[in-house]
Design a protein around this motif. Structure first.
Motif, PDB file in Angstrom:
ATOM      1  N   GLY A 221      -3.950   6.847   2.126  1.00  0.00           N
ATOM      2  CA  GLY A 221      -2.880   5.881   2.322  1.00  0.00           C
ATOM      3  C   GLY A 221      -2.342   5.368   0.999  1.00  0.00           C
ATOM      4  O   GLY A 221      -2.796   5.751  -0.081  1.00  0.00           O
ATOM      5  N   PRO A 222      -1.339   4.471   1.056  1.00  0.00           N
ATOM      6  CA  PRO A 222      -0.790   3.883  -0.170  1.00  0.00           C
ATOM      7  C   PRO A 222      -1.883   3.184  -0.974  1.00  0.00           C
ATOM      8  O   PRO A 222      -2.754   2.520  -0.408  1.00  0.00           O
ATOM      9  CB  PRO A 222       0.242   2.881   0.360  1.00  0.00           C
ATOM     10  N   GLN A 223      -1.823   3.325  -2.302  1.00  0.00           N
ATOM     11  CA  GLN A 223      -2.853   2.742  -3.156  1.00  0.00           C
ATOM     12  C   GLN A 223      -2.899   1.222  -3.030  1.00  0.00           C
ATOM     13  O   GLN A 223      -3.956   0.606  -3.209  1.00  0.00           O
ATOM     14  CB  GLN A 223      -2.589   3.144  -4.615  1.00  0.00           C
ATOM     15  N   SER A 224      -1.762   0.603  -2.711  1.00  0.00           N
ATOM     16  CA  SER A 224      -1.711  -0.850  -2.580  1.00  0.00           C
ATOM     17  C   SER A 224      -2.544  -1.357  -1.408  1.00  0.00           C
ATOM     18  O   SER A 224      -2.853  -2.548  -1.321  1.00  0.00           O
ATOM     19  CB  SER A 224      -0.261  -1.319  -2.406  1.00  0.00           C
ATOM     20  N   HIS A 225      -2.919  -0.450  -0.501  1.00  0.00           N
ATOM     21  CA  HIS A 225      -3.680  -0.848   0.675  1.00  0.00           C
ATOM     22  C   HIS A 225      -5.188  -0.875   0.422  1.00  0.00           C
ATOM     23  O   HIS A 225      -5.945  -1.337   1.276  1.00  0.00           O
ATOM     24  CB  HIS A 225      -3.393   0.104   1.847  1.00  0.00           C
TER      25      HIS A 225
ATOM     26  N   ILE B 227       8.855  16.180   5.548  1.00  0.00           N
ATOM     27  CA  ILE B 227      10.169  15.551   5.720  1.00  0.00           C
ATOM     28  C   ILE B 227      10.126  14.116   5.198  1.00  0.00           C
ATOM     29  O   ILE B 227      11.017  13.669   4.472  1.00  0.00           O
ATOM     30  CB  ILE B 227      10.594  15.568   7.193  1.00  0.00           C
ATOM     31  N   PHE B 228       9.074  13.395   5.576  1.00  0.00           N
ATOM     32  CA  PHE B 228       8.900  12.007   5.137  1.00  0.00           C
ATOM     33  C   PHE B 228       7.920  11.976   3.966  1.00  0.00           C
ATOM     34  O   PHE B 228       7.024  12.822   3.859  1.00  0.00           O
ATOM     35  CB  PHE B 228       8.358  11.145   6.283  1.00  0.00           C
ATOM     36  N   LEU B 229       8.087  10.995   3.096  1.00  0.00           N
ATOM     37  CA  LEU B 229       7.158  10.859   1.979  1.00  0.00           C
ATOM     38  C   LEU B 229       5.743  10.622   2.478  1.00  0.00           C
ATOM     39  O   LEU B 229       4.772  11.066   1.858  1.00  0.00           O
ATOM     40  CB  LEU B 229       7.602   9.702   1.075  1.00  0.00           C
ATOM     41  N   MET B 230       5.669   9.932   3.615  1.00  0.00           N
ATOM     42  CA  MET B 230       4.380   9.709   4.278  1.00  0.00           C
ATOM     43  C   MET B 230       4.652   9.226   5.687  1.00  0.00           C
ATOM     44  O   MET B 230       5.644   8.542   5.936  1.00  0.00           O
ATOM     45  CB  MET B 230       3.537   8.679   3.514  1.00  0.00           C
ATOM     46  N   ALA B 231       3.841   9.622   6.621  1.00  0.00           N
ATOM     47  CA  ALA B 231       3.972   9.166   8.003  1.00  0.00           C
ATOM     48  C   ALA B 231       2.749   8.325   8.365  1.00  0.00           C
ATOM     49  O   ALA B 231       1.668   8.529   7.807  1.00  0.00           O
ATOM     50  CB  ALA B 231       4.100  10.364   8.941  1.00  0.00           C
ATOM     51  N   PRO B 232       2.911   7.357   9.305  1.00  0.00           N
ATOM     52  CA  PRO B 232       4.086   6.973  10.080  1.00  0.00           C
ATOM     53  C   PRO B 232       5.229   6.428   9.207  1.00  0.00           C
ATOM     54  O   PRO B 232       5.070   6.234   8.013  1.00  0.00           O
ATOM     55  CB  PRO B 232       3.557   5.895  11.037  1.00  0.00           C
TER      56      PRO B 232
END
Length: 349
Positions: free
Chosen positions: A48-52, A302-307
């Motif tokens: 997931g995003p590093q900020s998380h 398609i997306f940088l990350m899903a959801p």
């Protein structure tokens, strides 16, 4: 005591929102302290995003208190004895919440972001949804039809089997399949939406307020109270789940809220409109499905990350900006669904 207000159904729905909110806000601090002492915290996905990563260990399973608030109010506020309609709504929601609780407990016990296997969760969800739909058709006399406003009413009861048990159990196969996909889809869609502080609680709150209005307009008081209580629980939870969150609802809350939304749609006969009302959840789920399908075919994304909410985080939006803007989009879609349903009802009248 609340039966004193039975002559004022609008006030009863308002009361459902307020009291469920208050119950949640009163009980949640003690629950958070208990979870911290027991070291029951969220396991953050590694990709997931590093900020998380700072959210690792934040108390989870806040959905337990939300469900307690809904149970207390809906049972106490029933004008007379709870109806079969209310028992079924509560039963399906609590059963799914229990499934989510087992999943959350598994994550905590094994210290990983994945709990039960996807297959195990899906089997449980399909079983709960199937029992609810068949009970709704046979006990609540819910018609096996789906209305597309201003277009047509589709009869999905044309292929029905009657099982000779008791007075006979009707199994409308086409309607059952449609509702299974709808209920399980919404269940997982809300679960996927629960990825940012305040995102799932805020969007579900908006949607449940609209569902309460629709149920009330149909003369179904107890489903309206149930939806109002769910909205109130979300508002109370938001006090502790707003960024930076003190607690997460976990699968206990998100799976239960998604199933509750689907079940309310069946009872209120808005099995198609709910796809618009809960359009944000649908978009979140579709973003994952599209991402997985496209990646398997092309090895590209398609997306940088899903959801979808993570895609906008990756684009540089702050978590708070994503949440607030998604609330706005959810409100717009819910309003569109309500207007379409209300206009359709007026046209029929």
């Amino acid at each position: 005591m609340l039966s004193l207000f039975s002559a004022y159904p609008t006030f009863m729905v308002f009361l459902a929102v307020v009291l469920s909110m208050v119950i949640t806000m009163v009980l949640m601090p003690a629950w958070i302290r208990f979870l911290k002492r027991a070291q029951i915290g969220q396991q953050v996905r590694a990709d997931g995003p590093q900020s998380h990563l700072v959210k690792q260990g934040t108390p989870t399973m806040g959905g337990v208190i939300m469900l307690v608030a809904v149970i207390v109010f809906t049972l106490v506020a029933s004008v007379n004895a709870p109806t079969a309609e209310l028992w079924l709504l509560l039963g399906a929601t609590l059963a799914t919440g229990l499934l989510g609780l087992i999943d959350d407990a598994s994550k905590v016990a094994h210290e990983r972001s994945l709990g039960l296997t996807p297959k195990a969760k899906l089997v449980g969800q399909f079983l709960i949804a199937g029992v609810f739909v068949l009970a709704a058709v046979n006990l609540l006399d819910v018609a096996p039809t789906v209305e597309i406003p201003f277009v047509c009413v589709i009869d999905l009861g044309v292929l029905t089997t009657v099982v000779p048990v008791g007075d006979g159990i009707e199994i409308p196969w086409l309607y059952l399949i449609y509702c299974l996909i709808l209920l399980v889809g919404l269940c997982n869609a809300v679960n996927l939406t629960d990825g940012l502080d305040g995102l799932a609680a805020g969007t579900v709150m908006v949607v449940m307020l609209v569902m309460a209005a629709i149920a009330f307009s149909h003369g179904s008081l107890e489903p309206a109270l149930f939806a109002g209580a769910l909205a109130g629980a979300c508002i109370g939870f938001l006090w502790f789940n707003s960024f930076p969150a003190d607690i997460f609802m976990g699968d206990t809350g998100s799976l239960a809220l998604g199933m509750a939304l689907g079940c309310l749609a069946v009872v209120a006969k808005v099995e198609f409109i709910v796809i618009i009302i809960g359009g944000l959840f649908v978009a979140e789920a579709l973003s994952v499905m599209i991402q997985v399908f496209y990646y398997k075919k092309t090895k590209k994304r398609i997306f940088l990350m899903a959801p979808l909410h993570h895609h906008f985080e990756k684009k540089g939006w702050s978590e708070t900006k994503v949440v607030v803007r998604f609330w706005i989009v959810s409100g717009m879609l819910a309003a569109c669904g309500f207007v379409l349903q209300f206009a359709s009802s007026l046209a029929v009248a």
